[in-house]
Write a protein that holds these residues in place. Structure first.
Motif, PDB file in Angstrom:
ATOM      1  N   THR A 108       0.836  -1.199   0.000  1.00 16.41           N
ATOM      2  CA  THR A 108       0.000   0.000   0.000  1.00 16.41           C
ATOM      3  C   THR A 108       0.869   1.246   0.000  1.00 16.41           C
ATOM      4  OG1 THR A 108      -1.794  -1.137   1.178  1.00 16.41           O
ATOM      5  CG2 THR A 108      -1.795   1.271   1.234  1.00 16.41           C
ATOM      6  N   MET A 109       1.844   1.284   0.879  1.00 14.72           N
ATOM      7  CA  MET A 109       2.739   2.437   0.933  1.00 14.72           C
ATOM      8  C   MET A 109       3.488   2.626  -0.375  1.00 14.72           C
ATOM      9  SD  MET A 109       4.395   2.219   4.757  1.00 14.72           S
ATOM     10  CE  MET A 109       3.412   2.372   6.239  1.00 14.72           C
ATOM     11  N   ARG A 110       3.995   1.533  -0.948  1.00 17.70           N
ATOM     12  CA  ARG A 110       4.753   1.639  -2.190  1.00 17.70           C
ATOM     13  C   ARG A 110       3.926   2.248  -3.311  1.00 17.70           C
ATOM     14  NH1 ARG A 110       5.288  -0.618  -7.052  1.00 17.70           N
ATOM     15  NH2 ARG A 110       3.514  -1.985  -6.682  1.00 17.70           N
ATOM     16  N   VAL A 111       2.678   1.833  -3.412  1.00 12.47           N
ATOM     17  CA  VAL A 111       1.839   2.257  -4.533  1.00 12.47           C
ATOM     18  C   VAL A 111       1.352   3.693  -4.379  1.00 12.47           C
ATOM     19  CG1 VAL A 111      -0.353   1.834  -5.720  1.00 12.47           C
ATOM     20  CG2 VAL A 111       1.122  -0.086  -5.102  1.00 12.47           C
ATOM     21  N   VAL A 112       1.007   4.111  -3.160  1.00 16.06           N
ATOM     22  CA  VAL A 112       0.298   5.387  -3.024  1.00 16.06           C
ATOM     23  C   VAL A 112       1.141   6.551  -2.532  1.00 16.06           C
ATOM     24  CG1 VAL A 112      -1.869   4.160  -2.594  1.00 16.06           C
ATOM     25  CG2 VAL A 112      -0.546   5.021  -0.664  1.00 16.06           C
ATOM     26  N   ILE A 113       2.220   6.284  -1.793  1.00 19.65           N
ATOM     27  CA  ILE A 113       2.933   7.398  -1.169  1.00 19.65           C
ATOM     28  C   ILE A 113       3.786   8.154  -2.182  1.00 19.65           C
ATOM     29  CG2 ILE A 113       4.891   7.925   0.343  1.00 19.65           C
ATOM     30  CD1 ILE A 113       3.754   6.213   2.445  1.00 19.65           C
ATOM     31  N   MET A 114       3.690   9.471  -2.141  1.00 14.40           N
ATOM     32  CA  MET A 114       4.560  10.334  -2.922  1.00 14.40           C
ATOM     33  C   MET A 114       5.221  11.316  -1.971  1.00 14.40           C
ATOM     34  SD  MET A 114       3.830  13.288  -5.712  1.00 14.40           S
ATOM     35  CE  MET A 114       3.591  14.419  -4.349  1.00 14.40           C
ATOM     36  N   PHE A 115       6.548  11.215  -1.816  1.00 15.73           N
ATOM     37  CA  PHE A 115       7.261  12.116  -0.933  1.00 15.73           C
ATOM     38  C   PHE A 115       7.947  13.204  -1.738  1.00 15.73           C
ATOM     39  CE2 PHE A 115       7.368   8.618   2.293  1.00 15.73           C
ATOM     40  CZ  PHE A 115       6.700   9.334   3.283  1.00 15.73           C
ATOM     41  N   LEU A 116       7.806  14.444  -1.284  1.00 19.24           N
ATOM     42  CA  LEU A 116       8.514  15.567  -1.886  1.00 19.24           C
ATOM     43  C   LEU A 116       9.819  15.761  -1.111  1.00 19.24           C
ATOM     44  CD1 LEU A 116       5.528  17.997  -2.467  1.00 19.24           C
ATOM     45  CD2 LEU A 116       6.528  16.339  -4.041  1.00 19.24           C
ATOM     46  N   LEU A 117      10.808  14.961  -1.474  1.00 21.74           N
ATOM     47  CA  LEU A 117      12.064  14.915  -0.734  1.00 21.74           C
ATOM     48  C   LEU A 117      12.996  16.019  -1.248  1.00 21.74           C
ATOM     49  CD1 LEU A 117      13.944  13.479   1.293  1.00 21.74           C
ATOM     50  CD2 LEU A 117      14.580  11.922  -0.551  1.00 21.74           C
ATOM     51  N   PHE A 118      12.721  17.272  -0.888  1.00 23.19           N
ATOM     52  CA  PHE A 118      13.566  18.401  -1.287  1.00 23.19           C
ATOM     53  C   PHE A 118      14.746  18.542  -0.336  1.00 23.19           C
ATOM     54  CE2 PHE A 118       9.714  19.888  -3.473  1.00 23.19           C
ATOM     55  CZ  PHE A 118      10.250  20.341  -4.667  1.00 23.19           C
ATOM     56  N   ARG A 119      15.905  18.802  -0.899  1.00 30.95           N
ATOM     57  CA  ARG A 119      17.079  19.165  -0.119  1.00 30.95           C
ATOM     58  C   ARG A 119      17.735  20.378  -0.777  1.00 30.95           C
ATOM     59  NH1 ARG A 119      14.879  16.121   2.811  1.00 30.95           N
ATOM     60  NH2 ARG A 119      15.724  14.291   3.905  1.00 30.95           N
ATOM     61  N   THR A 120      18.348  21.237   0.010  1.00 27.46           N
ATOM     62  CA  THR A 120      19.073  22.395  -0.498  1.00 27.46           C
ATOM     63  C   THR A 120      20.567  22.108  -0.468  1.00 27.46           C
ATOM     64  OG1 THR A 120      17.385  23.861   0.424  1.00 27.46           O
ATOM     65  CG2 THR A 120      19.459  24.864  -0.252  1.00 27.46           C
ATOM     66  N   ALA A 121      21.229  22.297  -1.602  1.00 29.57           N
ATOM     67  CA  ALA A 121      22.678  22.087  -1.652  1.00 29.57           C
ATOM     68  C   ALA A 121      23.375  23.241  -0.934  1.00 29.57           C
ATOM     69  CB  ALA A 121      23.144  21.988  -3.098  1.00 29.57           C
ATOM     70  N   ASN A 122      23.886  22.971   0.253  1.00 30.85           N
ATOM     71  CA  ASN A 122      24.608  23.999   1.012  1.00 30.85           C
ATOM     72  C   ASN A 122      26.043  24.175   0.517  1.00 30.85           C
ATOM     73  OD1 ASN A 122      22.403  24.534   2.710  1.00 30.85           O
ATOM     74  ND2 ASN A 122      22.932  22.790   4.015  1.00 30.85           N
ATOM     75  N   ARG A 123      26.464  23.271  -0.313  1.00 27.31           N
ATOM     76  CA  ARG A 123      27.742  23.392  -1.017  1.00 27.31           C
ATOM     77  C   ARG A 123      27.593  22.618  -2.328  1.00 27.31           C
ATOM     78  NH1 ARG A 123      31.410  19.889   3.116  1.00 27.31           N
ATOM     79  NH2 ARG A 123      30.266  21.220   4.580  1.00 27.31           N
ATOM     80  N   ASP A 124      28.515  22.781  -3.242  1.00 30.07           N
ATOM     81  CA  ASP A 124      28.443  22.042  -4.496  1.00 30.07           C
ATOM     82  C   ASP A 124      28.391  20.546  -4.216  1.00 30.07           C
ATOM     83  OD1 ASP A 124      28.634  24.464  -5.750  1.00 30.07           O
ATOM     84  OD2 ASP A 124      30.744  24.253  -6.323  1.00 30.07           O
ATOM     85  N   TRP A 125      27.519  19.857  -4.941  1.00 27.27           N
ATOM     86  CA  TRP A 125      27.325  18.420  -4.733  1.00 27.27           C
ATOM     87  C   TRP A 125      27.197  17.763  -6.090  1.00 27.27           C
ATOM     88  CZ3 TRP A 125      23.241  14.495  -4.551  1.00 27.27           C
ATOM     89  CH2 TRP A 125      23.519  13.422  -3.689  1.00 27.27           C
ATOM     90  N   GLU A 126      27.608  16.531  -6.223  1.00 27.34           N
ATOM     91  CA  GLU A 126      27.485  15.827  -7.486  1.00 27.34           C
ATOM     92  C   GLU A 126      27.180  14.366  -7.245  1.00 27.34           C
ATOM     93  OE1 GLU A 126      32.097  14.711  -8.609  1.00 27.34           O
ATOM     94  OE2 GLU A 126      31.346  16.706  -9.205  1.00 27.34           O
ATOM     95  N   PHE A 127      26.583  13.739  -8.273  1.00 26.92           N
ATOM     96  CA  PHE A 127      26.288  12.318  -8.197  1.00 26.92           C
ATOM     97  C   PHE A 127      26.361  11.723  -9.604  1.00 26.92           C
ATOM     98  CE2 PHE A 127      22.228  14.499  -8.751  1.00 26.92           C
ATOM     99  CZ  PHE A 127      21.588  13.762  -9.744  1.00 26.92           C
ATOM    100  N   LYS A 128      26.395  10.413  -9.681  1.00 22.93           N
ATOM    101  CA  LYS A 128      26.498   9.712 -10.943  1.00 22.93           C
ATOM    102  C   LYS A 128      25.117   9.239 -11.399  1.00 22.93           C
ATOM    103  CE  LYS A 128      31.050   9.647 -11.533  1.00 22.93           C
ATOM    104  NZ  LYS A 128      31.718  10.248 -12.709  1.00 22.93           N
ATOM    105  N   ASP A 129      24.875   9.343 -12.696  1.00 23.57           N
ATOM    106  CA  ASP A 129      23.643   8.820 -13.287  1.00 23.57           C
ATOM    107  C   ASP A 129      24.013   8.140 -14.605  1.00 23.57           C
ATOM    108  OD1 ASP A 129      20.463   8.977 -13.328  1.00 23.57           O
ATOM    109  OD2 ASP A 129      21.183   9.400 -15.360  1.00 23.57           O
ATOM    110  N   GLY A 130      23.978   6.803 -14.602  1.00 29.92           N
ATOM    111  CA  GLY A 130      24.319   6.082 -15.812  1.00 29.92           C
ATOM    112  C   GLY A 130      25.716   6.358 -16.318  1.00 29.92           C
ATOM    113  N   GLY A 131      26.646   6.545 -15.412  1.00 26.97           N
ATOM    114  CA  GLY A 131      28.015   6.801 -15.816  1.00 26.97           C
ATOM    115  C   GLY A 131      28.331   8.260 -16.065  1.00 26.97           C
ATOM    116  N   ARG A 132      27.316   9.118 -16.029  1.00 27.51           N
ATOM    117  CA  ARG A 132      27.532  10.542 -16.255  1.00 27.51           C
ATOM    118  C   ARG A 132      27.411  11.280 -14.921  1.00 27.51           C
ATOM    119  NH1 ARG A 132      24.032  12.083 -21.583  1.00 27.51           N
ATOM    120  NH2 ARG A 132      25.463  13.871 -21.564  1.00 27.51           N
ATOM    121  N   THR A 133      28.188  12.317 -14.777  1.00 28.42           N
ATOM    122  CA  THR A 133      28.204  13.083 -13.541  1.00 28.42           C
ATOM    123  C   THR A 133      27.192  14.217 -13.609  1.00 28.42           C
ATOM    124  OG1 THR A 133      30.540  12.596 -13.157  1.00 28.42           O
ATOM    125  CG2 THR A 133      29.611  14.487 -11.997  1.00 28.42           C
ATOM    126  N   VAL A 134      26.376  14.310 -12.568  1.00 27.38           N
ATOM    127  CA  VAL A 134      25.399  15.394 -12.453  1.00 27.38           C
ATOM    128  C   VAL A 134      25.895  16.350 -11.372  1.00 27.38           C
ATOM    129  CG1 VAL A 134      23.004  16.014 -11.970  1.00 27.38           C
ATOM    130  CG2 VAL A 134      23.529  13.861 -13.138  1.00 27.38           C
TER     131      VAL A 134
END
Length: 496
Positions: free
Chosen positions: A349-375
């Motif tokens: 039930t939780m998996r199907v219906v819950i939508m979380f607005l998980l906002f975070r503010t970058a307090n410093r430059d941050w990066e992550f990988k997506d499919g081998g590319r850097t964001v």
């Protein structure tokens, strides 16, 4: 989060002309930038400077994010109310967002926005300090698995006492959401906040919660009914919080909250506001999830029969009879392998219906990988983890948009851990941002299902025509979709 002040008719005309001109310039700039080649991450096309996609997002966050995910993929950038926001649905990145130090990816804005939406008061840095340094540590102690073993045994009997009149009538027609949730709401408050806590807050809290998406996004709505409900809540919660003494009559959470506020000289008005926010946080999503769990089961008779059979069998084999169950059931006894289908139904039930607005503010430059590319996320921009997209990803979940009641039934059951099989499941948080009330919420939802499915046959009105399914939901939401009222007929299953 995105305030839009009222304007006069003349001002609106000038603004309209200004926006039109700016939109042409902005659209032309998008055309020029687009002609220079593909950018990564891709940017959501918008024609309104500063405002960007704010209207589409606030009107229907779930639909907007789903549309963008389908068009742009697992990561993209969008302008929302003057705020550049990177959106990702990568399960590993969402886990990293949850695990990140608040000094790197801050949650200050979300805490302040929730405070303002629920309380109606202006927030600031003090809100974040009180929430994270005073309230959260107290909840970690009082709502831990060990602490709950001592504080919740009275809930089951209190729930049954409130519904006992329905077990003595032949049939009754009731609102499903209130029938299954009001008893556990009152019983949980009694266990957590003691006998001095006001017993008549349920309907006012539900009325306030109905307008929370509008309050959070600061969009126009008719506030009078919910405003009156909030004023009543503030008045009676103020009386509760501002008693001369603190005693056992305030319950384990209520007494601890009062002591923390008094030891740290939190003003009475602010203390009452935090109490209201705690009350809303404890119950709003639990009420919504419990309702959807029953709706899914009532729409799937095979699932309903299987879960009810598991409940009836476990009550007999694990406790002997229903009276013994009511008197002795504790959280750990509901975590084990006796209720795999019920646990699976709740997780699904939780998996199907819950939508979380998980906002975070970058307090410093941050990066992550997506499919081998850097964001790259520059300091000052937002990052939003689209957990709903991860939950509905066919890579992880076959028939991901369907409710499959036994999806998690074969999971590995360990003390304190949910049997999610290692698949993305962020409904109760992860890492350093786990939900403080997760053990209480799971216990409360399971207890409600156990008692009501064991005691009653529940049939939606117009069951034969299926006109009740799927229930109509509102477009704007924060976490759990709000539905229209579903009426049901209830009949006792056992003569006691």
């Amino acid at each position: 989060m995105f305030p839009f002040p009222p304007f006069s008719t003349t001002t609106m005309s000038l603004v309209a002309y200004g926006i039109a001109i700016a939109a042409i310039i902005y659209a032309y700039s998008l055309f020029l930038s687009g002609s220079k080649g593909e950018t990564f991450p891709p940017r959501v096309s918008t024609f309104l400077p500063w405002i960007g996609a704010a209207f589409q997002f606030m009107n229907n966050p779930s639909e907007f994010l789903a549309t963008c995910h389908k068009k742009y993929g697992s990561v993209y950038k969008v302008l929302i109310g003057g705020q550049e926001t990177v959106v990702t649905s990568s399960a590993s990145v969402i886990s990293s967002i949850y695990a990140a130090d608040p000094g790197i990816l801050g949650v200050h804005t979300t805490h302040i926005n929730v405070y303002e939406a629920v309380s109606g008061l202006k927030g600031g840095p003090e809100v974040y300090r009180v929430t994270t340094q005073l309230i959260f540590p107290m909840l970690d102690q009082r709502l831990s698995r060990r602490a709950l073993e001592d504080s919740v045994p009275t809930i089951a009997q209190a729930v049954y006492d409130r519904i006992k009149p329905y077990t003595e009538t032949q049939t009754a027609r009731v609102s499903l959401v209130d029938f299954i949730n009001e008893p556990s709401y009152a019983a949980t408050n009694l266990a957590m906040f003691g006998t001095r806590f006001p017993s008549d807050t349920y309907h006012d809290l539900r009325t306030l919660d109905a307008t929370m998406p509008e309050r959070f996004f600061k969009v126009p709505f008719w506030p009078w009914k919910s405003g009156r409900a909030r004023r009543r809540l503030v008045a009676i919660l103020g009386d509760y919080m501002n008693t001369e003494d603190v005693s056992d009559a305030d319950g384990p959470v209520g007494s601890a909250l009062k002591k923390v506020f008094r030891e740290n000289s939190i003003p009475p008005e602010a203390a009452t506001s935090y109490m209201l926010i705690l009350l809303w946080s404890m119950h709003a999503n639990t009420i919504g999830i419990t309702l959807w769990m029953f709706l899914f089961l009532l729409n799937d008779q095979d699932a309903l029969a299987a879960v009810r059979d598991e409940i009836d069998r476990a009550i007999k084999t694990e406790f002997g009879d229903f009276d013994t169950f009511l008197a002795n059931v504790k959280p750990k006894e509901l975590e084990g392998k006796s209720f795999p289908l019920l646990t699976s139904v709740i997780l699904e039930t939780m998996r199907v219906v819950i939508m979380f607005l998980l906002f975070r503010t970058a307090n410093r430059d941050w990066e992550f990988k997506d499919g081998g590319r850097t964001v790259f996320v520059p300091k000052g921009e937002f990052i939003l983890g689209n957990a709903q997209a991860a939950h509905l990803d066919e890579t992880w979940y076959k028939d991901s948009h369907r409710f499959v009641f036994d999806r998690y039934a074969q999971g590995d059951y360990q003390d304190g851990r949910l049997p999610t099989g290692g698949n993305p499941w962020f409904c109760l948080g992860v890492g350093r941002h786990l939900c403080k009330g997760r053990y209480l919420a799971m216990y409360e939802i399971k207890l409600t299902a156990l008692i009501f499915l064991h005691c009653f046959e529940i049939t939606p009105v117009n069951e034969g025509s299926k006109s009740w399914w799927p229930p109509k939901t509102t477009k704007r939401q924060l976490s759990v979709p709000r539905t229209e009222t579903v009426m049901v007929d209830v009949r006792p299953r056992h003569v006691r």
